[in-house]
Motif scaffolding. Sequence first.
Motif, PDB file in Angstrom:
ATOM      1  N   ILE A 110      12.157 -14.500  35.360  1.00  0.00           N
ATOM      2  CA  ILE A 110      12.264 -15.657  36.252  1.00  0.00           C
ATOM      3  C   ILE A 110      13.665 -16.244  36.156  1.00  0.00           C
ATOM      4  N   TRP A 111      14.102 -16.835  37.256  1.00  0.00           N
ATOM      5  CA  TRP A 111      15.400 -17.495  37.309  1.00  0.00           C
ATOM      6  C   TRP A 111      15.283 -18.932  36.803  1.00  0.00           C
ATOM      7  N   TYR A 112      16.381 -19.406  36.250  1.00  0.00           N
ATOM      8  CA  TYR A 112      16.519 -20.835  35.968  1.00  0.00           C
ATOM      9  C   TYR A 112      16.617 -21.561  37.309  1.00  0.00           C
ATOM     10  N   PRO A 113      15.766 -22.551  37.586  1.00  0.00           N
ATOM     11  CA  PRO A 113      15.685 -23.118  38.937  1.00  0.00           C
ATOM     12  C   PRO A 113      16.954 -23.809  39.416  1.00  0.00           C
ATOM     13  N   VAL A 114      17.791 -24.298  38.510  1.00  0.00           N
ATOM     14  CA  VAL A 114      18.938 -25.114  38.913  1.00  0.00           C
ATOM     15  C   VAL A 114      20.088 -24.255  39.419  1.00  0.00           C
ATOM     16  N   ASP A 115      20.426 -23.184  38.710  1.00  0.00           N
ATOM     17  CA  ASP A 115      21.515 -22.305  39.129  1.00  0.00           C
ATOM     18  C   ASP A 115      21.225 -20.900  38.636  1.00  0.00           C
ATOM     19  N   THR A 116      22.129 -19.975  38.954  1.00  0.00           N
ATOM     20  CA  THR A 116      21.951 -18.575  38.571  1.00  0.00           C
ATOM     21  C   THR A 116      22.661 -18.228  37.267  1.00  0.00           C
ATOM     22  N   TYR A 127       8.224 -12.038  22.539  1.00  0.00           N
ATOM     23  CA  TYR A 127       9.401 -12.897  22.629  1.00  0.00           C
ATOM     24  C   TYR A 127       9.616 -13.368  24.059  1.00  0.00           C
ATOM     25  N   VAL A 128      10.038 -14.603  24.190  1.00  0.00           N
ATOM     26  CA  VAL A 128      10.539 -15.176  25.435  1.00  0.00           C
ATOM     27  C   VAL A 128      12.012 -15.468  25.214  1.00  0.00           C
ATOM     28  N   LYS A 129      12.882 -14.831  26.021  1.00  0.00           N
ATOM     29  CA  LYS A 129      14.314 -14.932  25.796  1.00  0.00           C
ATOM     30  C   LYS A 129      15.002 -15.547  27.003  1.00  0.00           C
ATOM     31  N   VAL A 130      16.000 -16.375  26.707  1.00  0.00           N
ATOM     32  CA  VAL A 130      16.827 -17.012  27.733  1.00  0.00           C
ATOM     33  C   VAL A 130      18.196 -16.340  27.689  1.00  0.00           C
ATOM     34  N   TRP A 131      18.629 -15.810  28.852  1.00  0.00           N
ATOM     35  CA  TRP A 131      19.857 -15.027  28.932  1.00  0.00           C
ATOM     36  C   TRP A 131      20.934 -15.781  29.701  1.00  0.00           C
ATOM     37  N   ASP A 132      22.166 -15.598  29.277  1.00  0.00           N
ATOM     38  CA  ASP A 132      23.333 -16.065  30.020  1.00  0.00           C
ATOM     39  C   ASP A 132      23.749 -14.951  30.977  1.00  0.00           C
ATOM     40  N   THR A 133      23.756 -15.261  32.262  1.00  0.00           N
ATOM     41  CA  THR A 133      24.037 -14.228  33.258  1.00  0.00           C
ATOM     42  C   THR A 133      25.466 -13.719  33.160  1.00  0.00           C
ATOM     43  N   ASN A 134      26.408 -14.575  32.877  1.00  0.00           N
ATOM     44  CA  ASN A 134      27.818 -14.180  32.867  1.00  0.00           C
ATOM     45  C   ASN A 134      28.166 -13.311  31.656  1.00  0.00           C
ATOM     46  N   SER A 135      27.646 -13.670  30.494  1.00  0.00           N
ATOM     47  CA  SER A 135      27.981 -12.919  29.282  1.00  0.00           C
ATOM     48  C   SER A 135      26.917 -11.901  28.893  1.00  0.00           C
ATOM     49  N   THR A 136      25.775 -11.888  29.589  1.00  0.00           N
ATOM     50  CA  THR A 136      24.627 -11.011  29.284  1.00  0.00           C
ATOM     51  C   THR A 136      24.243 -11.086  27.806  1.00  0.00           C
ATOM     52  N   VAL A 138      21.902 -13.370  24.778  1.00  0.00           N
ATOM     53  CA  VAL A 138      20.732 -14.222  24.602  1.00  0.00           C
ATOM     54  C   VAL A 138      21.182 -15.587  24.110  1.00  0.00           C
ATOM     55  N   VAL A 139      20.852 -16.618  24.868  1.00  0.00           N
ATOM     56  CA  VAL A 139      21.195 -17.979  24.466  1.00  0.00           C
ATOM     57  C   VAL A 139      20.226 -18.470  23.405  1.00  0.00           C
ATOM     58  N   MET A 140      18.935 -18.233  23.609  1.00  0.00           N
ATOM     59  CA  MET A 140      17.900 -18.606  22.641  1.00  0.00           C
ATOM     60  C   MET A 140      16.672 -17.759  22.912  1.00  0.00           C
ATOM     61  N   ASP A 141      15.822 -17.653  21.891  1.00  0.00           N
ATOM     62  CA  ASP A 141      14.572 -16.923  22.040  1.00  0.00           C
ATOM     63  C   ASP A 141      13.457 -17.692  21.356  1.00  0.00           C
ATOM     64  N   PHE A 142      12.244 -17.439  21.814  1.00  0.00           N
ATOM     65  CA  PHE A 142      11.054 -18.107  21.303  1.00  0.00           C
ATOM     66  C   PHE A 142      10.053 -17.044  20.877  1.00  0.00           C
ATOM     67  N   LYS A 143       9.579 -17.151  19.653  1.00  0.00           N
ATOM     68  CA  LYS A 143       8.613 -16.210  19.101  1.00  0.00           C
ATOM     69  C   LYS A 143       7.205 -16.699  19.408  1.00  0.00           C
ATOM     70  N   MET A 144       6.416 -15.865  20.100  1.00  0.00           N
ATOM     71  CA  MET A 144       5.055 -16.200  20.467  1.00  0.00           C
ATOM     72  C   MET A 144       4.071 -15.495  19.540  1.00  0.00           C
ATOM     73  N   PRO A 145       2.835 -15.992  19.452  1.00  0.00           N
ATOM     74  CA  PRO A 145       1.871 -15.382  18.526  1.00  0.00           C
ATOM     75  C   PRO A 145       1.259 -14.078  19.019  1.00  0.00           C
ATOM     76  N   GLY A 146       1.505 -13.688  20.269  1.00  0.00           N
ATOM     77  CA  GLY A 146       0.928 -12.458  20.797  1.00  0.00           C
ATOM     78  C   GLY A 146       1.712 -11.967  21.995  1.00  0.00           C
ATOM     79  N   LYS A 147       1.199 -10.958  22.670  1.00  0.00           N
ATOM     80  CA  LYS A 147       1.838 -10.424  23.864  1.00  0.00           C
ATOM     81  C   LYS A 147       1.977 -11.516  24.920  1.00  0.00           C
ATOM     82  N   VAL A 148       3.138 -11.618  25.514  1.00  0.00           N
ATOM     83  CA  VAL A 148       3.383 -12.632  26.536  1.00  0.00           C
ATOM     84  C   VAL A 148       3.077 -12.016  27.894  1.00  0.00           C
TER      85      VAL A 148
END
Length: 451
Positions: A110-116, A127-136, A138-148
């Motif tokens: 999914i895209w960040y709603p504010v900008d690209t 894992y749920v990961k947030v990516w920086d489009t320009n540098s490709t 990972v800005v941050m990641d979140f560890k979940m207890p099971g398959k997302v």
Amino acid sequence: MWLEELRRRERGELRAPRFEALSRSRRAASLALSNRKELATPHHGAVKSLQVDLTEGRYLLSGASDGSAAIFDLKNATEYEAGFIAKHRNILLVDRQHEHGHKFVVSAAIWYPVDTGLFVTASFDTYVKVWDTNSTQVVMDFKMPGKVYSAAMSPIATTHMLIAAGSADVQVRLCDIASGAFTHTLSGHHDGIMSLEWSNSSEWILMSGGCDGAIRFWDIRRAGCFLVLDQLRCQLGKRPPFLDSSMEKDQKNLGPSPSSKSYSVQQRTGSRKKQSKTLQKSQTPARGMQQRVHPGMSSSQNRTTAHYGAVTGLRTTTDGMHLLSSGSDSRLRIWDIDSGCNTLVNFEAMRLHPSKPLQLAVTDDPSLVFVPCMGSIKAYNMWSGTTFQTFRGHYDHVNCCYYNSQDQELYTGSNDRQILVWSPSTPALTEMEDDDKRRGGFAADEDNWSD
């Protein structure tokens, strides 16, 4: 028909908003497999998720089962084949070869709603990961207890940057990009959460569909869900003539009659002593009496179901008034969000995959609903339930579809690793040619000029 609408607009008989709505619905109804645009996908697995950015409507984000995510530029073609077929290759690719790439299936991209500048990926590697489009990176990641299974962000949020993630765990977790931590969890489902959808009318309302067949509405500002959809609670059409809540409000606003005022006063004054005694008794809980239950606990005790099986897909209309849901029982239902009732639209027979999430799409009108039905995509009329058109072009099961309202194109992803583009045809030229032939138009005039 299109030519007649154009002439009515020229004469001023048709207003501009109405003319735009008619032209949009006509273009959406004329979708066909594009022979001028092609997306060359780098994925080596099934395409699971598709989304076009909400700001420019230019970049298409896709996620696949091989753990990769790619971005395509829909406006600028990479190359042209045979002179007129625009071929679009990926301008960004993140796969398992990346040092921070996902190891398993990317279930949601999914895209960040504010900008690209940011995009989010969720995977079966928990894992749920947030990516920086320009540098490709990972800005941050979140560890979940099971398959997302699913992830979603509110398209209208202005005060929060929360990612709702649904996994094999029974809780919906909200991840905050600003702080990089979980804000809180939403408990109530009795099985994994397969689909999530934010409201288009309120940034605080979240809808979740679980493998237990329940669809729950959450206000993230308080504990517990405030609404559980029941497939047996129904209404005919878009809205009922009178809602139960409105009837109760009207009865309260009427107030008591003058003859009953004196009785109510006497009743209040005579019952004050009794009320004080009962309050003292209620402060000391008696044995066998049920204590007040927390709202979160009481909502989890509600076993109402919206489908006979897992809720595999959710999609709200652009006006935020209705919710579409698909289930493993091969049923598609439309819900009135205000009343929480099933509108009883009887869709024609369809065959849905029973064990995997599906991504539905709907036009802006909303007049058409696009549903992945095994190896094809079926377009249903929203309120009649009849099959308007069946799109066939994939060689395997279709997993996701996304309707781009700006370009009025439909994008579909399948297990055959392909992303197909369905563009509107241009019936205006053929209608104009037919009209000219009926009137002895340009062709006859050219013959006269040649003489």
